[in-house]
Write a protein that holds these residues in place. Structure first.
Motif, mmCIF file in Angstrom:
data_model
loop_
_atom_site.group_PDB
_atom_site.id
_atom_site.type_symbol
_atom_site.label_atom_id
_atom_site.label_comp_id
_atom_site.label_asym_id
_atom_site.label_seq_id
_atom_site.Cartn_x
_atom_site.Cartn_y
_atom_site.Cartn_z
ATOM 1 N N VAL A 10 0.837 -1.204 0.000
ATOM 2 C CA VAL A 10 0.000 0.000 0.000
ATOM 3 C C VAL A 10 0.872 1.253 0.000
ATOM 4 C CG1 VAL A 10 -1.716 1.321 1.309
ATOM 5 C CG2 VAL A 10 -1.929 -1.159 1.123
ATOM 6 N N GLY A 11 1.930 1.241 0.816
ATOM 7 C CA GLY A 11 2.826 2.398 0.914
ATOM 8 C C GLY A 11 3.844 2.479 -0.208
ATOM 9 N N ASN A 37 5.334 1.559 13.432
ATOM 10 C CA ASN A 37 4.498 0.611 12.701
ATOM 11 C C ASN A 37 4.487 1.089 11.264
ATOM 12 O OD1 ASN A 37 3.573 -0.969 14.947
ATOM 13 N ND2 ASN A 37 2.308 0.784 15.520
ATOM 14 N N ASN A 38 4.471 0.183 10.311
ATOM 15 C CA ASN A 38 4.502 0.578 8.903
ATOM 16 C C ASN A 38 3.434 1.618 8.594
ATOM 17 O OD1 ASN A 38 6.690 -0.955 8.079
ATOM 18 N ND2 ASN A 38 5.432 -2.767 7.796
ATOM 19 N N TYR A 118 10.156 7.085 4.995
ATOM 20 C CA TYR A 118 11.512 6.745 5.420
ATOM 21 C C TYR A 118 11.516 5.244 5.652
ATOM 22 C CZ TYR A 118 12.270 11.659 5.545
ATOM 23 O OH TYR A 118 12.379 12.970 5.155
ATOM 24 N N VAL A 119 12.339 4.548 4.875
ATOM 25 C CA VAL A 119 12.302 3.091 4.814
ATOM 26 C C VAL A 119 13.580 2.516 5.419
ATOM 27 C CG1 VAL A 119 12.049 1.111 3.282
ATOM 28 C CG2 VAL A 119 10.957 3.295 2.679
ATOM 29 N N LEU A 120 13.406 1.612 6.382
ATOM 30 C CA LEU A 120 14.525 0.881 6.965
ATOM 31 C C LEU A 120 14.463 -0.542 6.424
ATOM 32 C CD1 LEU A 120 13.357 2.836 9.577
ATOM 33 C CD2 LEU A 120 15.656 2.160 10.247
ATOM 34 N N ALA A 159 10.758 -1.874 7.587
ATOM 35 C CA ALA A 159 9.804 -1.032 8.310
ATOM 36 C C ALA A 159 9.873 0.351 7.692
ATOM 37 C CB ALA A 159 10.154 -0.969 9.795
ATOM 38 N N TYR A 160 8.740 1.050 7.691
ATOM 39 C CA TYR A 160 8.790 2.414 7.194
ATOM 40 C C TYR A 160 7.835 3.302 7.977
ATOM 41 C CZ TYR A 160 4.349 2.736 4.600
ATOM 42 O OH TYR A 160 3.026 2.822 4.255
ATOM 43 N N PHE A 161 8.177 4.589 7.971
ATOM 44 C CA PHE A 161 7.326 5.589 8.605
ATOM 45 C C PHE A 161 7.232 6.790 7.692
ATOM 46 C CE2 PHE A 161 11.625 6.405 10.109
ATOM 47 C CZ PHE A 161 11.752 7.789 10.060
#
Length: 174
Positions: A10-11, A37-38, A118-120, A159-161
């Motif tokens: 979705v993101g 949380n994503n 911002y993606v880890l 994970a991303y925010f």
């Protein structure tokens, strides 16, 4: 009947940053008391310092952590995609990035306009990596190319925010 849709799809993290993968390592990310949380929102002022990242796994496993912004400088025109914010290699399993070697020093979110992702991305290494050169520029980084260059394969966790520019504090003149 409700259907589950992966927040990474979705993101658009799957597609823009990484290919479809099956998560196989547990990782938790938090900024102070804010658990990531994503798709959650994290203010830049909360993310000035590196997040706490706890990686599961055995001590003899080694991991690489990459943090990028695929929306630089603007989500509508990401001409600098991806902007690399952090790279740490040789992180032992069951520990955190402070136990690895930092290749690119942490830079907190600084979105100039719009809402940025911002993606880890966490990779399991096949072997210990030698000292890696820092990229010439933070702009134009490519997580897939980086993974291919160092034979990292597909991610094992992501994970991303989201973050957006905070309004400037208004100062009152006396």
């Amino acid at each position: 009947m409700a259907r589950y849709v992966d927040p990474l799809v979705v993101g658009r993290v799957i597609g823009d940053v990484v290919d479809l993968f099956v998560p196989s390592v547990s990782v938790t990310v938090s900024f102070a008391s804010k658990h990531v949380n994503n798709g959650c929102d994290v203010k830049p002022s909360m993310a000035v310092d590196p997040p706490t990242v706890n990686i599961a796994g055995r001590q003899n496993d080694l991991f690489t952590l990459v943090m990028t912004d695929p929306d630089a400088p603007s989500p509508s025109e990401p001409t600098m995609r991806e902007w690399v914010h952090w790279v740490v290699v040789n992180i032992p399993g069951g520990t955190d990035p402070s136990q690895g070697q930092e290749v690119v020093p942490y830079m907190g979110p600084r979105p100039p306009v719009g809402i940025h992702r911002y993606v880890l991305v966490l990779f399991r290494q096949k072997e210990k990596l030698p000292a890696l050169p820092a990229p010439e520029s933070r702009a134009g980084f490519n997580t897939r190319s980086f993974a291919a260059r160092y034979d990292l394969g597909l991610p094992v966790a992501t994970a991303y925010f989201n973050s957006q520019k905070e309004p400037a504090s208004r100062r009152r003149c006396a």
